[in-house]
Design a protein around this motif. Structure first.
Motif, mmCIF file in Angstrom:
data_model
loop_
_atom_site.group_PDB
_atom_site.id
_atom_site.type_symbol
_atom_site.label_atom_id
_atom_site.label_comp_id
_atom_site.label_asym_id
_atom_site.label_seq_id
_atom_site.Cartn_x
_atom_site.Cartn_y
_atom_site.Cartn_z
ATOM 1 N N THR A 123 -7.605 13.768 -5.535
ATOM 2 C CA THR A 123 -7.862 12.332 -5.653
ATOM 3 C C THR A 123 -7.080 11.515 -4.716
ATOM 4 O O THR A 123 -7.286 10.586 -4.080
ATOM 5 N N PHE A 124 -5.825 12.153 -4.869
ATOM 6 C CA PHE A 124 -4.889 11.280 -3.978
ATOM 7 C C PHE A 124 -5.195 11.282 -2.447
ATOM 8 O O PHE A 124 -4.998 10.432 -1.668
ATOM 9 N N GLY A 125 -5.680 12.494 -1.975
ATOM 10 C CA GLY A 125 -6.129 12.554 -0.559
ATOM 11 C C GLY A 125 -7.301 11.966 -0.475
ATOM 12 O O GLY A 125 -7.523 11.240 0.879
ATOM 13 N N TYR A 185 1.998 6.703 -6.899
ATOM 14 C CA TYR A 185 1.032 7.718 -7.251
ATOM 15 C C TYR A 185 1.648 9.192 -7.281
ATOM 16 O O TYR A 185 1.487 9.849 -8.066
ATOM 17 N N SER A 186 2.125 9.243 -5.981
ATOM 18 C CA SER A 186 3.069 10.650 -5.956
ATOM 19 C C SER A 186 3.943 10.824 -7.030
ATOM 20 O O SER A 186 3.998 12.000 -7.626
ATOM 21 N N GLU A 202 0.902 -1.051 -0.016
ATOM 22 C CA GLU A 202 -0.201 0.029 0.067
ATOM 23 C C GLU A 202 0.917 1.385 -0.091
ATOM 24 O O GLU A 202 0.635 2.303 -0.636
ATOM 25 N N GLY A 203 1.883 1.211 0.748
ATOM 26 C CA GLY A 203 2.893 2.533 0.678
ATOM 27 C C GLY A 203 3.664 2.516 -0.685
ATOM 28 O O GLY A 203 3.671 3.620 -1.220
ATOM 29 N N PHE A 204 3.663 1.516 -1.160
ATOM 30 C CA PHE A 204 4.450 1.532 -2.609
ATOM 31 C C PHE A 204 3.505 2.189 -3.654
ATOM 32 O O PHE A 204 3.627 3.089 -4.407
ATOM 33 N N ASP A 205 2.135 1.803 -3.545
ATOM 34 C CA ASP A 205 1.109 2.367 -4.281
ATOM 35 C C ASP A 205 1.101 3.987 -4.072
ATOM 36 O O ASP A 205 0.976 4.702 -5.216
ATOM 37 N N PHE A 206 1.112 4.350 -2.864
ATOM 38 C CA PHE A 206 1.018 5.814 -2.437
ATOM 39 C C PHE A 206 2.173 6.631 -3.155
ATOM 40 O O PHE A 206 1.991 7.645 -3.752
ATOM 41 N N PRO A 222 2.539 14.347 -11.906
ATOM 42 C CA PRO A 222 2.626 14.999 -13.101
ATOM 43 C C PRO A 222 2.180 14.457 -14.472
ATOM 44 O O PRO A 222 1.362 15.049 -15.079
ATOM 45 N N VAL A 223 2.225 13.150 -14.477
ATOM 46 C CA VAL A 223 1.640 12.482 -15.716
ATOM 47 C C VAL A 223 0.336 12.178 -15.770
ATOM 48 O O VAL A 223 -0.424 12.643 -16.386
ATOM 49 N N ILE A 224 -0.235 11.848 -14.672
ATOM 50 C CA ILE A 224 -1.792 11.697 -14.135
ATOM 51 C C ILE A 224 -2.590 12.962 -14.325
ATOM 52 O O ILE A 224 -3.725 12.926 -14.929
#
Length: 67
Positions: free
Chosen positions: A56-58, A29-30, A22-26, A34-36
Motif C-alpha cells: 500500500t505504501f509502494g 506511514y513508515s 509529503e515527506g512527513f506523511d511518508f 506495524p500498527v497499520i
C-alpha cells in the motif's frame, strides 16, 4: 523585475513546504506500519500483513505522478 523575483521566491518556498509535508506523511506511514498492519490487514500471518502494508505504501509512489 523585483515583483517577479519575489513571486518566484514565494513559489519556491511554497513548493518546498509541500514537499516537506509529503515527506512527513511518508515517514509517519513508515513509522506506524506495524500498527497499520495489525489494524487494517489482520491476516493472521504477520509477514503477509507487513507485505500488504508496504505494498500500500509502494502504491502511493506509483500513483504519485497522476496526482
Amino acid at each position: 523585475m523585483a515583483e517577479s523575483s519575489g513571486s518566484n521566491l514565494r513559489s519556491v518556498i511554497a513548493c518546498n513546504i509541500g514537499v516537506m509535508l509529503e515527506g512527513f506523511d511518508f515517514i509517519a506511514y513508515s513509522f506506524f506500519t506495524p500498527v497499520i498492519m495489525k489494524l487494517f490487514f489482520p491476516t493472521g500471518n504477520d509477514v503477509t500483513a507487513l507485505m500488504l502494508a508496504f505494498a500500500t505504501f509502494g502504491l502511493a509512489y506509483l500513483v504519485r505522478p497522476l496526482g
